[in-house]
Scaffold this active site. Structure first.
Site, PDB file in Angstrom:
ATOM      1  N   CYS A  70      49.491 -97.912  41.250  1.00  0.00           N
ATOM      2  CA  CYS A  70      49.732 -96.617  40.614  1.00  0.00           C
ATOM      3  C   CYS A  70      48.360 -95.962  40.480  1.00  0.00           C
ATOM      4  CB  CYS A  70      50.464 -96.764  39.270  1.00  0.00           C
ATOM      5  SG  CYS A  70      49.597 -97.687  38.001  1.00  0.00           S
ATOM      6  N   GLY A  71      48.261 -94.861  39.752  1.00  0.00           N
ATOM      7  CA  GLY A  71      46.989 -94.134  39.695  1.00  0.00           C
ATOM      8  C   GLY A  71      45.829 -95.012  39.252  1.00  0.00           C
ATOM      9  N   GLY A  73      46.486 -98.318  38.032  1.00  0.00           N
ATOM     10  CA  GLY A  73      46.908 -99.723  38.096  1.00  0.00           C
ATOM     11  C   GLY A  73      47.317-100.256  36.730  1.00  0.00           C
ATOM     12  N   GLY A  75      49.471 -98.896  34.318  1.00  0.00           N
ATOM     13  CA  GLY A  75      50.902 -98.833  34.019  1.00  0.00           C
ATOM     14  C   GLY A  75      51.688 -99.917  34.738  1.00  0.00           C
ATOM     15  N   ASN A 104      43.684-117.730  37.775  1.00  0.00           N
ATOM     16  CA  ASN A 104      44.901-117.272  37.076  1.00  0.00           C
ATOM     17  C   ASN A 104      46.182-117.446  37.878  1.00  0.00           C
ATOM     18  OD1 ASN A 104      42.599-114.781  36.600  1.00  0.00           O
ATOM     19  ND2 ASN A 104      43.212-116.017  34.836  1.00  0.00           N
ATOM     20  N   ARG A 114      43.762 -94.174  42.295  1.00  0.00           N
ATOM     21  CA  ARG A 114      42.767 -93.154  41.944  1.00  0.00           C
ATOM     22  C   ARG A 114      41.437 -93.787  41.554  1.00  0.00           C
ATOM     23  NH1 ARG A 114      47.267 -90.001  38.303  1.00  0.00           N
ATOM     24  NH2 ARG A 114      48.372 -89.036  40.039  1.00  0.00           N
ATOM     25  N   ARG A 137      41.605-127.545  35.594  1.00  0.00           N
ATOM     26  CA  ARG A 137      41.619-126.974  34.235  1.00  0.00           C
ATOM     27  C   ARG A 137      42.357-125.638  34.188  1.00  0.00           C
ATOM     28  NH1 ARG A 137      36.850-125.882  36.593  1.00  0.00           N
ATOM     29  NH2 ARG A 137      35.832-123.864  36.259  1.00  0.00           N
ATOM     30  N   HIS A 138      42.360-124.942  35.322  1.00  0.00           N
ATOM     31  CA  HIS A 138      43.039-123.639  35.342  1.00  0.00           C
ATOM     32  C   HIS A 138      44.560-123.817  35.277  1.00  0.00           C
ATOM     33  CE1 HIS A 138      39.129-122.068  36.067  1.00  0.00           C
ATOM     34  NE2 HIS A 138      38.992-122.809  37.171  1.00  0.00           N
ATOM     35  N   ARG A 141      45.593-124.011  31.761  1.00  0.00           N
ATOM     36  CA  ARG A 141      45.576-122.697  31.090  1.00  0.00           C
ATOM     37  C   ARG A 141      46.763-121.838  31.516  1.00  0.00           C
ATOM     38  NH1 ARG A 141      39.115-122.797  32.239  1.00  0.00           N
ATOM     39  NH2 ARG A 141      38.653-124.243  30.559  1.00  0.00           N
TER      40      ARG A 141
HETATM   41  C1  RB5 Z   1      50.780 -90.972  37.112  1.00  0.00           C
HETATM   42  O1  RB5 Z   1      50.232 -89.710  36.883  1.00  0.00           O
HETATM   43  C2  RB5 Z   1      49.931 -92.054  36.455  1.00  0.00           C
HETATM   44  O2  RB5 Z   1      50.100 -91.977  35.067  1.00  0.00           O
HETATM   45  C3  RB5 Z   1      50.306 -93.430  36.992  1.00  0.00           C
HETATM   46  O3  RB5 Z   1      50.127 -93.448  38.352  1.00  0.00           O
HETATM   47  C4  RB5 Z   1      49.501 -94.585  36.446  1.00  0.00           C
HETATM   48  O4  RB5 Z   1      48.133 -94.355  36.543  1.00  0.00           O
HETATM   49  C5  RB5 Z   1      49.898 -95.092  35.127  1.00  0.00           C
HETATM   50  O5  RB5 Z   1      49.348 -96.046  34.580  1.00  0.00           O
END
Ligand code: RB5
Length: 155
Positions: A70-71, A73, A75, A104, A114, A137-138, A141
């Site tokens: 996403c923009g 990452g 969300g 992990n 973005r 060890r990982h 965890r």
């Molecule tokens: C969309 O505008 C933006 O909020 C979404 O891509 C992301 O960055 C959310 O975390």
């Protein structure tokens, strides 16, 4: 005939559409099948709708690994980590990509469309897909994360 190429599920919202197209083409040119849960066009879409589909496929064991974009990452990371068994890692460089696998055992890679240059993003994906979990060890965890999940997250 069933292909022996590993299937990777991917998904993005509009904030990472171009990056998603780049990553998808790159995966398809290599030894991977790709299932893309994004909308068919780059129009605005609420990222939880896409993140949920990819995370569910990893959570229910349909696929081993997924990639979300996403923009920022952020969300997609928040959504994916609500699913049992999902360990989603937002990676910004080759080091975090490697550590997310070695330490992990991340099974979902998250990228910010973005945030990242496309060539760097391709390098991150390559390292992430090719790096093994270091165990030892990982593993203890990661097992602790699973215990916390069992105690706090309803399946
Ligand atoms: C969309 O505008 C933006 O909020 C979404 O891509 C992301 O960055 C959310 O975390």
């Amino acid at each position: 005939m069933v292909s022996d190429k590993e299937k990777i599920v991917i998904g993005s919202d509009h904030g990472a559409w171009d990056l998603k197209e780049t990553i998808k083409a790159d995966l398809l040119s290599k030894a991977y099948q790709v299932e893309d849960y994004s909308k068919p066009t780059p129009e605005p879409v609420d990222y939880p709708q896409i993140g949920e589909k990819v995370a569910r496929a990893v959570s229910d064991g349909s696929v081993k690994r997924g990639i979300l974009m996403c923009g920022t990452g952020i969300g997609m990371s928040l959504v994916a980590n609500k699913f049992p068994g999902v360990r989603a890692a937002l990676c910004h460089d080759e080091f975090t990509a490697r550590m997310s696998r070695e330490h992990n055992d991340a099974n979902v890679l998250v990228l910010g469309g973005r945030v990242l240059d496309k060539d760097l993003a391709k390098d991150i994906v390559k390292i992430w897909l090719e790096t093994a979990f270091a165990g030892e060890r990982h593993a203890r965890r990661v097992a602790m994360i699973e215990e916390i999940e069992k105690a706090n997250l309803k399946a």
